[in-house]
Design a protein around this motif. Structure first.
Motif, PDB file in Angstrom:
ATOM      1  N   ILE A 239      73.206   4.772  33.114  1.00 45.83           N
ATOM      2  CA  ILE A 239      73.882   6.409  33.521  1.00 45.83           C
ATOM      3  C   ILE A 239      72.785   6.788  32.519  1.00 45.83           C
ATOM      4  CG2 ILE A 239      75.418   7.871  32.663  1.00 45.83           C
ATOM      5  CD1 ILE A 239      77.674   5.342  32.478  1.00 45.83           C
ATOM      6  N   GLU A 240      72.161   8.569  32.838  1.00 44.83           N
ATOM      7  CA  GLU A 240      71.330   8.549  31.706  1.00 44.83           C
ATOM      8  C   GLU A 240      72.205   9.444  31.490  1.00 44.83           C
ATOM      9  OE1 GLU A 240      67.672   9.412  34.317  1.00 44.83           O
ATOM     10  OE2 GLU A 240      67.630   7.147  34.443  1.00 44.83           O
ATOM     11  N   ASP A 241      71.528  10.248  30.364  1.00 48.18           N
ATOM     12  CA  ASP A 241      71.446  11.851  29.485  1.00 48.18           C
ATOM     13  C   ASP A 241      73.905  11.336  29.111  1.00 48.18           C
ATOM     14  OD1 ASP A 241      69.845  12.651  27.863  1.00 48.18           O
ATOM     15  OD2 ASP A 241      69.451  14.113  30.142  1.00 48.18           O
ATOM     16  N   ALA A 242      73.954  10.075  28.598  1.00 47.83           N
ATOM     17  CA  ALA A 242      75.933   9.610  28.746  1.00 47.83           C
ATOM     18  C   ALA A 242      75.589  10.811  27.857  1.00 47.83           C
ATOM     19  CB  ALA A 242      76.537   8.131  29.042  1.00 47.83           C
ATOM     20  N   GLY A 353      71.234   8.429  25.521  1.00 48.31           N
ATOM     21  CA  GLY A 353      70.334   8.939  26.332  1.00 48.31           C
ATOM     22  C   GLY A 353      70.071   8.278  27.284  1.00 48.31           C
ATOM     23  N   LEU A 354      70.775   6.791  27.137  1.00 50.38           N
ATOM     24  CA  LEU A 354      70.648   5.810  28.694  1.00 50.38           C
ATOM     25  C   LEU A 354      72.081   4.646  28.189  1.00 50.38           C
ATOM     26  CD1 LEU A 354      69.586   4.709  31.175  1.00 50.38           C
ATOM     27  CD2 LEU A 354      67.942   3.647  29.487  1.00 50.38           C
ATOM     28  N   VAL A 355      73.145   4.383  28.950  1.00 53.65           N
ATOM     29  CA  VAL A 355      73.592   3.856  29.210  1.00 53.65           C
ATOM     30  C   VAL A 355      73.836   2.707  30.588  1.00 53.65           C
ATOM     31  CG1 VAL A 355      75.936   2.715  28.934  1.00 53.65           C
ATOM     32  CG2 VAL A 355      75.097   5.539  27.885  1.00 53.65           C
ATOM     33  N   ARG A 356      73.587   1.191  30.150  1.00 53.90           N
ATOM     34  CA  ARG A 356      73.160   0.834  31.459  1.00 53.90           C
ATOM     35  C   ARG A 356      73.554  -1.239  31.084  1.00 53.90           C
ATOM     36  NH1 ARG A 356      68.043  -2.799  29.507  1.00 53.90           N
ATOM     37  NH2 ARG A 356      67.111  -1.971  27.963  1.00 53.90           N
ATOM     38  N   GLU A 357      73.658  -1.553  31.998  1.00 50.98           N
ATOM     39  CA  GLU A 357      74.343  -2.274  32.286  1.00 50.98           C
ATOM     40  C   GLU A 357      72.888  -3.841  32.630  1.00 50.98           C
ATOM     41  OE1 GLU A 357      78.708  -3.107  34.404  1.00 50.98           O
ATOM     42  OE2 GLU A 357      77.193  -4.183  35.704  1.00 50.98           O
ATOM     43  N   LYS A 358      73.455  -4.358  31.709  1.00 51.45           N
ATOM     44  CA  LYS A 358      72.367  -6.051  32.021  1.00 51.45           C
ATOM     45  C   LYS A 358      72.785  -7.196  31.614  1.00 51.45           C
ATOM     46  CE  LYS A 358      68.065  -7.335  29.847  1.00 51.45           C
ATOM     47  NZ  LYS A 358      67.162  -7.470  29.100  1.00 51.45           N
ATOM     48  N   ALA A 359      72.622  -7.374  33.490  1.00 51.13           N
ATOM     49  CA  ALA A 359      73.041  -9.349  33.808  1.00 51.13           C
ATOM     50  C   ALA A 359      71.767 -10.093  33.030  1.00 51.13           C
ATOM     51  CB  ALA A 359      73.163  -9.341  35.026  1.00 51.13           C
ATOM     52  N   MET A 367      76.378  -7.107  30.138  1.00 44.44           N
ATOM     53  CA  MET A 367      76.005  -6.770  28.366  1.00 44.44           C
ATOM     54  C   MET A 367      75.826  -4.885  28.550  1.00 44.44           C
ATOM     55  SD  MET A 367      76.655  -9.149  26.212  1.00 44.44           S
ATOM     56  CE  MET A 367      75.711  -9.440  24.394  1.00 44.44           C
ATOM     57  N   LEU A 368      76.674  -4.349  27.647  1.00 46.24           N
ATOM     58  CA  LEU A 368      76.068  -2.488  27.866  1.00 46.24           C
ATOM     59  C   LEU A 368      74.697  -2.664  26.697  1.00 46.24           C
ATOM     60  CD1 LEU A 368      78.229  -1.087  29.673  1.00 46.24           C
ATOM     61  CD2 LEU A 368      79.022  -0.543  27.766  1.00 46.24           C
ATOM     62  N   TYR A 369      74.304  -2.160  27.495  1.00 38.79           N
ATOM     63  CA  TYR A 369      73.113  -1.261  26.677  1.00 38.79           C
ATOM     64  C   TYR A 369      73.830   0.364  26.165  1.00 38.79           C
ATOM     65  CZ  TYR A 369      70.281  -5.517  26.600  1.00 38.79           C
ATOM     66  OH  TYR A 369      69.575  -7.504  26.526  1.00 38.79           O
ATOM     67  N   ILE A 370      74.069   0.153  24.919  1.00 30.19           N
ATOM     68  CA  ILE A 370      73.855   1.917  24.484  1.00 30.19           C
ATOM     69  C   ILE A 370      72.545   2.072  23.885  1.00 30.19           C
ATOM     70  CG2 ILE A 370      75.616   3.827  23.416  1.00 30.19           C
ATOM     71  CD1 ILE A 370      77.357   1.977  24.558  1.00 30.19           C
ATOM     72  N   GLU A 371      71.805   2.925  24.434  1.00 23.25           N
ATOM     73  CA  GLU A 371      70.381   3.437  23.753  1.00 23.25           C
ATOM     74  C   GLU A 371      70.312   4.770  23.555  1.00 23.25           C
ATOM     75  OE1 GLU A 371      67.550   0.159  25.398  1.00 23.25           O
ATOM     76  OE2 GLU A 371      68.621   1.069  26.733  1.00 23.25           O
ATOM     77  N   HIS A 372      68.987   5.208  23.227  1.00 25.77           N
ATOM     78  CA  HIS A 372      68.513   6.969  22.507  1.00 25.77           C
ATOM     79  C   HIS A 372      70.263   7.381  21.976  1.00 25.77           C
ATOM     80  CE1 HIS A 372      64.939   4.735  24.585  1.00 25.77           C
ATOM     81  NE2 HIS A 372      65.184   4.775  25.396  1.00 25.77           N
ATOM     82  N   CYS A 373      71.041   6.975  21.319  1.00 22.74           N
ATOM     83  CA  CYS A 373      71.433   7.226  20.798  1.00 22.74           C
ATOM     84  C   CYS A 373      71.277   8.526  20.212  1.00 22.74           C
ATOM     85  CB  CYS A 373      72.650   6.711  19.953  1.00 22.74           C
ATOM     86  SG  CYS A 373      72.949   4.928  20.257  1.00 22.74           S
TER      87      CYS A 373
END
Ligand code: ADP
Length: 535
Positions: A239-242, A353-359, A367-373
């Motif tokens: 999800i971008e710009d979450a 800025g970006l929330v992504r799920e990484k396998a 895991m869930l990455y919450i980046e560019h906060c």
């Protein structure tokens, strides 16, 4: 012990309190205490330095820890003896204040106790020994200041910081990857540091670990990682710009409490109830959408039906996120934790800025990455490793490296390691001893001998002849007037620690000397040990 009878004639025994207690006095008390302190120090002595051994500890419920970190070894050892507990405290204080040097401080205290024992046997009063130690520790601390060097680093020149962290990591199990980990630790500290105010808030650095992969895969994430995944596999993975709603209230239709009674005696009634429930939840989802949320993070869970509905309405959600993580997410994304659904407004949403799920690999681990906060500079160090023990030990080693980098940002003075600082202090203290006319002189000299025990332990642990190596290095220091000669533990070919880039923080080393002296003084001043006979 006395036999007595109660008013019904039943016999009972009276035990005098004093008889239950054992008591040690005077020199016996001091000797017993010194022996306990030394026993603890002996355990850690073999763990000191880059070639130090590791310890394996098993907890009562069978968990195994393998570590080289002094504070952790002592923490996990189940010690009963009060003096041994003081040594554990000592290591803990060093860990708390400085974060590194936890083995060295205990080894130093052990050596001071050993020397004190000899002085006591020669008839010197413990108070005299304590006073001499105090004087000597001041000389040593001043001398450390004298031989310390400043080093410069900036945001563009991080190499010196990385080198120092590498020294810390080189004595740990993870030293295979020390360059990598040192870089990660320094980048993490610099990311959260306020270089102008020389302040670092280590709380903003989260250290997460997951079994799998290899140590080299350890990475620094400029954001937060949560060990959770999207509640439904068909929800978007990125999800971008979450805009994140952070909820601590249940996100599902209200369940009837046991106290209330709902009579459902017909299909229609059941249908109505179901619809009502669904509408209630629909309204909740709509409310989230209305305020602009594109992701919901909940402390609680929700059932499959709710999950399905969320997927249908295209509102990704994460459930069962722990309180600590929620707080960190709120801080990092600049959002507010919403405890009641009615209070949800668009200003309370966190932004990333970006929330992504990484396998990972072939496992189902995600895991869930919450980046560019939005607000904060919070970062996460994500450790990978073959097994849980490795991850735990890496966490502890990274903690030491982070503390060292923080200490250097606060105060950029360093002293050289490999025992060179201790040898130099020992020479200085020895020289100063002659100036004191009183009995303290002996204690000051003993202090100098105790300082030698750190380089001796380093040499011994590296398979060198301790006494020969020490005397050679010491004479070299005096001859060349070079306080940077230490023990060449890794057989590099030079014992100039400047060339080997082995250094430690000045405040860490000073703290070691001060804390060790303080504890030893405290132990020496105890002349009466009264304990209950159960022990
Ligand atoms: P602590 O828990 O006290 O930090 P360590 O096991 O990490 O204990 O050992 C630290 C000691 O090892 C310090 O005295 C440091 O100067 C020394 N040391 C670390 N790396 C080297 C090296 N490459 N060569 C010589 N000495 C080293």
């Amino acid at each position: 012990m006395a036999l007595a009878f109660d008013e019904y004639g039943r016999p009972f025994i009276i035990l005098k309190e004093q008889e239950q207690k054992t008591r040690l006095r005077g020199l016996d008390a001091q000797k017993a205490n010194i022996a306990s302190g030394k026993a603890v120090a002996r355990i850690l002595r073999t763990s000191l330095g880059p070639k130090g051994m590791d310890k394996m500890l098993q907890s009562p419920d069978g968990d195994v820890t393998i570590t080289n970190d002094g504070a952790t070894i002592l923490e996990q050892m189940d010690v009963d003896n009060q003096i041994a507990k003081l040594m554990v405290e000592l290591s803990r204080s060093q860990d708390y204040e400085i974060g590194d040097g936890t083995t060295g401080v205990v080894v130093m205290a052990g050596a001071l106790l050993e020397q004190a024992e000899r002085l006591l046997e020669r008839g010197i009063h413990p108070i005299r020994v304590a006073e001499g130690y105090e004087l000597a520790s001041r000389i040593a601390v001043d001398h450390l200041e004298h031989i310390a060097q400043k080093f410069d680093f900036g945001e563009t020149n991080l190499e010196p910081l990385i080198q120092t962290c590498m020294t810390t990591l080189s004595s740990k199990i993870v030293n295979r990857c020390k360059r990598n980990l040192a870089e990660i630790a320094v980048k993490a500290v610099v990311a959260v540091a306020d270089l102008e105010r020389r302040d670092v808030n280590l709380d903003l650095i989260k250290v997460e670990g997951k079994v799998g992969g290899k140590l080299e895969d350890t990475e620094l994430v400029y954001g937060i990682i949560v060990d959770k995944d999207m509640s439904h596999p068909q929800m978007p993975k990125q999800i971008e710009d979450a805009k994140i709603a952070i909820l601590t209230c249940p996100f599902e239709p209200p369940k009837p409490k046991t106290k209330h009674k709902v009579d459902i005696d017909s299909v229609e009634k059941f249908e109505t109830l179901r619809q009502q429930e669904q509408k209630y939840f629909d309204d909740m989802v709509q409310k989230c959408k209305d305020v602009g949320a594109t992701l919901v993070i909940c402390q609680w869970g929700f059932d499959d039906e709710a999950n399905h509905l969320l997927m249908h309405r295209n509102l990704p959600a994460v459930r069962w996120v722990g309180g600590v993580e929620l707080e960190l997410i709120a801080i990092a994304t600049g959002g507010r934790i919403v405890p009641r659904f009615q209070e949800l407004t668009s200003e309370k949403l966190g932004k990333a800025g970006l929330v992504r799920e990484k396998a990972f690999g072939t496992t189902k681990d995600r895991m869930l990455y919450i980046e560019h906060c939005a607000n904060s500079r919070a970062v996460t160090i994500f450790i990978r490793g073959g097994n849980k023990m490795m991850i735990e030990e890496t966490k502890r080693s990274i903690h030491d490296a982070l503390c060292v980098a923080r200490n250097l940002i606060r105060n950029n003075s360093i002293v050289y390691g490999g025992g060179s600082a201790e040898i130099s202090c020992s020479v200085a203290v020895e020289a100063a001893a002659d100036k004191y006319p009183g009995v303290e002189q002996y204690a000051i000299r003993a202090f100098a001998d105790a300082l030698d025990s750190v380089p001796m332990a380093l040499a011994e642990n590296s398979g060198l002849q301790p006494i020969e190596t020490l005397s050679a290095v010491k004479s070299q220091q005096i001859k060349e007037n070079n306080p940077y000669c230490g023990i060449d533990c890794n057989d590099v070919g030079t014992n100039d620690m400047r060339k080997q880039n082995v250094f430690e923080t000045l405040i860490g080393k000073q703290q070691q000397v001060l804390l060790a002296t303080q504890v030893v003084k405290m132990i020496l001043k105890i002349d009466d040990v009264i304990s209950s006979s159960d022990y």
